[in-house]
Design a protein around this motif. Structure first.
Motif, PDB file in Angstrom:
ATOM      1  N   TRP A   1      15.769  28.972 -25.376  1.00  0.00           N
ATOM      2  CA  TRP A   1      15.830  30.425 -25.274  1.00  0.00           C
ATOM      3  C   TRP A   1      14.630  31.060 -25.988  1.00  0.00           C
ATOM      4  O   TRP A   1      13.973  31.945 -25.446  1.00  0.00           O
TER       5      TRP A   1
ATOM      6  N   ARG B   1      25.807  28.544 -22.771  1.00  0.00           N
ATOM      7  CA  ARG B   1      24.970  28.542 -21.568  1.00  0.00           C
ATOM      8  C   ARG B   1      23.652  27.817 -21.760  1.00  0.00           C
ATOM      9  O   ARG B   1      22.934  27.564 -20.793  1.00  0.00           O
ATOM     10  N   GLY B   2      23.292  27.521 -23.018  1.00  0.00           N
ATOM     11  CA  GLY B   2      22.026  26.838 -23.201  1.00  0.00           C
ATOM     12  C   GLY B   2      21.617  26.691 -24.647  1.00  0.00           C
ATOM     13  O   GLY B   2      22.301  27.135 -25.564  1.00  0.00           O
ATOM     14  N   ASP B   3      20.483  26.081 -24.801  1.00  0.00           N
ATOM     15  CA  ASP B   3      19.923  25.699 -26.088  1.00  0.00           C
ATOM     16  C   ASP B   3      19.157  26.861 -26.720  1.00  0.00           C
ATOM     17  O   ASP B   3      18.372  27.537 -26.056  1.00  0.00           O
TER      18      ASP B   3
ATOM     19  N   GLU C   1      15.621  25.987 -18.268  1.00  0.00           N
ATOM     20  CA  GLU C   1      16.391  27.041 -18.917  1.00  0.00           C
ATOM     21  C   GLU C   1      15.477  28.130 -19.471  1.00  0.00           C
ATOM     22  O   GLU C   1      15.726  29.328 -19.302  1.00  0.00           O
TER      23      GLU C   1
ATOM     24  N   ALA D   1      15.228  19.960 -18.520  1.00  0.00           N
ATOM     25  CA  ALA D   1      16.355  20.905 -18.498  1.00  0.00           C
ATOM     26  C   ALA D   1      16.072  22.097 -19.398  1.00  0.00           C
ATOM     27  O   ALA D   1      16.386  23.238 -19.041  1.00  0.00           O
ATOM     28  N   GLN D   2      15.463  21.859 -20.549  1.00  0.00           N
ATOM     29  CA  GLN D   2      15.149  22.957 -21.460  1.00  0.00           C
ATOM     30  C   GLN D   2      14.057  23.856 -20.881  1.00  0.00           C
ATOM     31  O   GLN D   2      14.111  25.073 -21.023  1.00  0.00           O
TER      32      GLN D   2
ATOM     33  N   SER E   1      14.884  25.982 -11.624  1.00  0.00           N
ATOM     34  CA  SER E   1      15.668  24.747 -11.532  1.00  0.00           C
ATOM     35  C   SER E   1      14.884  23.574 -12.122  1.00  0.00           C
ATOM     36  O   SER E   1      13.649  23.592 -12.132  1.00  0.00           O
TER      37      SER E   1
ATOM     38  N   GLY F   1      13.988  29.988 -16.453  1.00  0.00           N
ATOM     39  CA  GLY F   1      14.912  30.488 -15.439  1.00  0.00           C
ATOM     40  C   GLY F   1      14.653  29.904 -14.065  1.00  0.00           C
ATOM     41  O   GLY F   1      14.785  30.592 -13.047  1.00  0.00           O
TER      42      GLY F   1
END
Length: 170
Positions: free
Chosen positions: A64, A58-60, A139, A135-136, A144, A142
């Motif tokens: 996170w 789901r992500g990096d 993420e 994008a990070q 867009s 939380g």
């Protein structure tokens, strides 16, 4: 379908060793060095406690961790605001002509950052201090990627008058 890999306790030392310095620098840039050690350490404590919830599909991992750090920094908003107000009161002499002339003095930066909303500051500092891409950042927070872009644009518009070369001639 295979289960998503989770962070094991045995691999967490490597995660800490690889990312602690970057998280520390990010937090220090937001709250100052005094609080950074505690908040960065707390970031990894929270991450360790929640390691089973991390889903690499789901992500990096880095995003996170910076998301956790940003949430912890938000608990220290008053301290962060005081930090920027204190920076804005610093009287730093202008450097001599040359390469150093491009360096933004701490007082101007503190003044500029204190004018941003919390959301704008989070986005700007995740890009500038944590070196995360849109994008990070999205993420980590939380939100867009479009929201990241619009907050960054608003932050830049607010910072430009304060940090422009004309503002440093005062």
């Amino acid at each position: 379908m295979t289960a998503a890999p989770v962070l094991g306790a045995e691999s967490f030392t490597e995660v800490h060793d690889r990312h602690f310095a970057a998280v520390y620098r990010y937090v220090a840039g937001r709250l100052g060095a005094q609080a950074a050690e505690d908040v960065a350490a707390e970031t990894f404590l929270v991450a360790f406690d929640r390691r089973k919830t991390f889903d690499a599909t789901r992500g990096d991992l880095r995003a996170w961790l910076f998301g956790i750090a940003t949430n912890l920094v938000s608990r220290h908003r008053r301290k962060e605001a005081r930090h920027y107000r204190a920076l804005s009161r610093l009287e730093v002499p202008r450097p001599a002509e040359g390469h150093e002339n491009r360096i933004v003095v701490a007082g101007q930066l503190g003044k500029a950052l204190s004018r941003l909303t919390a959301g704008e500051r989070d986005v700007l500092l995740l890009v500038a201090l944590a070196d995360l891409g849109y994008a990070q950042v999205a993420e980590a927070l939380g939100i867009s990627p479009g929201t990241v872009g619009s907050r960054l644009t608003r932050a830049r518009k607010k910072l430009t008058p304060v940090l422009s070369p004309e503002a440093t001639d005062e």
